[in-house]
Design a protein around this motif. Structure first.
Motif, PDB file in Angstrom:
ATOM      1  N   PHE A 162       0.834  -1.202   0.000  1.00 42.54           N
ATOM      2  CA  PHE A 162       0.000   0.000   0.000  1.00 42.54           C
ATOM      3  C   PHE A 162       0.870   1.253   0.000  1.00 42.54           C
ATOM      4  O   PHE A 162       0.618   2.192  -0.752  1.00 42.54           O
ATOM      5  CB  PHE A 162      -0.925  -0.010   1.211  1.00 42.54           C
ATOM      6  N   PHE A 163       1.910   1.256   0.816  1.00 41.69           N
ATOM      7  CA  PHE A 163       2.814   2.404   0.836  1.00 41.69           C
ATOM      8  C   PHE A 163       3.537   2.553  -0.500  1.00 41.69           C
ATOM      9  O   PHE A 163       3.776   3.658  -0.968  1.00 41.69           O
ATOM     10  CB  PHE A 163       3.824   2.283   1.972  1.00 41.69           C
ATOM     11  N   SER A 164       3.895   1.430  -1.128  1.00 42.25           N
ATOM     12  CA  SER A 164       4.540   1.497  -2.434  1.00 42.25           C
ATOM     13  C   SER A 164       3.600   2.085  -3.476  1.00 42.25           C
ATOM     14  O   SER A 164       4.024   2.818  -4.357  1.00 42.25           O
ATOM     15  CB  SER A 164       4.990   0.112  -2.882  1.00 42.25           C
ATOM     16  N   CYS A 165       2.317   1.725  -3.378  1.00 39.67           N
ATOM     17  CA  CYS A 165       1.350   2.286  -4.327  1.00 39.67           C
ATOM     18  C   CYS A 165       1.247   3.791  -4.166  1.00 39.67           C
ATOM     19  O   CYS A 165       1.002   4.515  -5.130  1.00 39.67           O
ATOM     20  CB  CYS A 165      -0.025   1.667  -4.126  1.00 39.67           C
ATOM     21  N   LEU A 166       1.410   4.270  -2.951  1.00 41.24           N
ATOM     22  CA  LEU A 166       1.364   5.708  -2.744  1.00 41.24           C
ATOM     23  C   LEU A 166       2.613   6.389  -3.289  1.00 41.24           C
ATOM     24  O   LEU A 166       2.560   7.527  -3.747  1.00 41.24           O
ATOM     25  CB  LEU A 166       1.213   6.022  -1.257  1.00 41.24           C
ATOM     26  N   LEU A 167       3.739   5.684  -3.259  1.00 33.42           N
ATOM     27  CA  LEU A 167       4.993   6.271  -3.691  1.00 33.42           C
ATOM     28  C   LEU A 167       5.274   6.058  -5.177  1.00 33.42           C
ATOM     29  O   LEU A 167       5.860   6.917  -5.820  1.00 33.42           O
ATOM     30  CB  LEU A 167       6.144   5.687  -2.872  1.00 33.42           C
ATOM     31  N   LEU A 168       4.868   4.902  -5.707  1.00 31.64           N
ATOM     32  CA  LEU A 168       5.124   4.598  -7.105  1.00 31.64           C
ATOM     33  C   LEU A 168       3.873   4.897  -7.914  1.00 31.64           C
ATOM     34  O   LEU A 168       2.804   4.398  -7.602  1.00 31.64           O
ATOM     35  CB  LEU A 168       5.488   3.119  -7.270  1.00 31.64           C
TER      36      LEU A 168
END
Length: 84
Positions: free
Chosen positions: A19-25
């Motif tokens: 989920f955090f990666s989706c926010l960053l990528l």
């Protein structure tokens, strides 16, 4: 002795990382023409539905990749059951 919820907590943690990666990528961006062709091909209502599906698939893909990488690293270098 393993904790009974260890597998559930590790899977939840990995999904949180995804989920955090989706926010960053950023998710893949489709051009307007391609997006409209996909809406017509899959009989979707509008572009919002297409991008909702796209973001869900992006989230799942990142979660699977991170799960595989973290599981590999855990089993390879951090596991207590290693036989060196």
């Amino acid at each position: 002795m393993k904790h009974p919820l260890e597998s559930l907590m590790s899977a939840g943690g990995i999904l949180l990382l995804a989920f955090f990666s989706c926010l960053l990528l950023p998710a893949p961006s489709l051009g307007l023409e391609l997006a409209q062709r996909l809406v017509a091909r899959f009989h979707l209502m509008d572009l919002n539905q297409l991008y909702t599906i796209l973001f869900c698939l992006w989230f799942l893909l990142l979660g699977v990749i991170e799960y595989a990488l973290i599981r590999f690293a855990w089993k390879r270098w951090f596991s207590l059951d290693r036989h060196d």
